[in-house]
Design a protein around this motif. Structure first.
Motif, short mmCIF file in Angstrom:
data_model
loop_
_atom_site.label_atom_id
_atom_site.label_comp_id
_atom_site.label_asym_id
_atom_site.label_seq_id
_atom_site.Cartn_x
_atom_site.Cartn_y
_atom_site.Cartn_z
N GLY A 1 0.66 -1.42 -0.04
CA GLY A 1 0.07 -0.09 0.19
C GLY A 1 0.66 1.38 0.25
O GLY A 1 0.25 2.41 0.01
N GLU A 2 2.28 1.06 0.26
CA GLU A 2 2.93 2.45 0.05
C GLU A 2 3.33 3.15 -1.45
O GLU A 2 3.31 4.23 -1.44
N ARG A 3 2.62 2.32 -2.49
CA ARG A 3 2.81 2.77 -3.72
C ARG A 3 1.79 3.85 -3.91
O ARG A 3 2.59 4.89 -4.26
N PRO A 4 0.71 3.93 -3.48
CA PRO A 4 -0.24 4.95 -3.94
C PRO A 4 0.17 6.08 -2.77
O PRO A 4 -0.01 7.50 -3.13
N ILE A 5 0.64 5.99 -1.78
CA ILE A 5 0.97 7.01 -0.75
C ILE A 5 2.16 7.76 -1.39
O ILE A 5 2.39 8.73 -1.27
N TYR A 6 3.46 6.98 -1.82
CA TYR A 6 4.40 7.83 -2.43
C TYR A 6 4.19 8.45 -3.81
O TYR A 6 4.65 9.54 -3.87
#
Length: 275
Positions: free
Chosen positions: A107-112
């Motif tokens: 889930g870090e993908r959309p956050i970054y």
């Protein structure tokens, strides 16, 4: 065909599945046949394999070379021309059913992606992610389009690529969509353990990108001495790492990447400059 075959084959040879199958086959042979030696060997291999992969640092041994392959990207450099994020962090089916963003363990993908969009307000933004299910389904790009405000993305700036089903198609379709020009700087966002294969695919597609790795599953080489408190944690990491190594071999044999383990200094194939 490659997409379907890869899904079926990996299900069968996923390490945790395979080790369970071996253990079960060994028990069955011991119980209902006279092949006691074969049954014992299979049961022992399966059980010991589950123990090593689940509790011991075997997962770190196979995961760290992938995660350490590319250094972390410095944020104090000049703004890039564009930023490409690969799908894989959003559960598209659940997101559609619940009408909200449901992320998985990547889930870090959309956050970054949202953070870099804010840091670099003039950079072009590309989200590349179709449906990863056999038979189709809603794409991650469609969820991003619907839930851009929730994720923190400026929807008017995001170019969506919703046809890709794997990393090879991420690279091919993204290159065809944005037509990168010589001298442009593009950042590629994906999980650190996935970055070698992703960079290799973009190089082979003639799209020069710079790695922006994140979503680390290890702290560094010191984790080679790490033992897992829960075997499920170790098995999850081991499956993840082995899937990536198998993917690297399969992609190299298919001609989707130029090297067995692409890295920062890997040579580019002929004609791989930005088009």
């Amino acid at each position: 065909m490659f997409f379907v075959v890869s899904k079926v084959v990996f299900f069968l040879i996923t390490p945790s599945n395979l080790l369970i199958f071996l253990s079960l086959a060994g028990v069955i042979l011991l119980a209902v046949t006279r092949l006691r030696r074969t049954g014992t060997a299979l049961a022992v291999v399966g059980t010991v394999g589950l123990l090593l992969a689940g509790m011991f640092p075997l997962s770190e041994i196979v995961l760290l070379p992938l995660e350490q392959r590319f250094p972390q990207y410095p944020l104090d450099g000049p703004a890039p021309t564009g930023i490409i994020m690969l799908g894989g962090g959003i559960e598209a089916g659940l997101s559609e059913a619940r009408d909200q963003v449901v992320v998985n363990d990547a889930g870090e993908r959309p956050i970054y992606f949202a953070d870099l969009a804010r840091r670099y307000p003039r950079s072009r933004l590309v989200f590349s992610g179709g449906s990863g299910f056999i038979g189709g389904g809603i794409s991650e790009a469609d969820i991003v389009s619907r839930q851009a405000d929730t994720i923190g993305l400026p929807r008017s700036r995001v170019i969506l690529e919703n046809r890709s089903r794997n990393t090879h198609e991420n690279a091919t379709f993204s290159a065809a969509l944005v037509h990168p020009k010589p001298g442009e700087r593009w950042l590629l966002l994906t999980s650190a353990w996935h970055m070698p294969r992703a960079i290799g695919c973009f190089r082979q597609a003639g799209f020069t990108v710079e790695a922006f790795p994140f979503d680390y599953r290890t702290k560094g080489w010191g984790d080679l001495l790490h033992f897992h408190g829960f075997s499920s944690d170790g098995l999850l990491q081991f499956d993840l790492a082995m899937k990536e190594w198998i993917g690297l071999v399969a992609y190299r044999l298919a001609g989707y990447i130029p090297d067995w383990l692409p890295g920062p200094a890997s040579p580019s194939p002929s004609g791989s400059a930005n088009r």
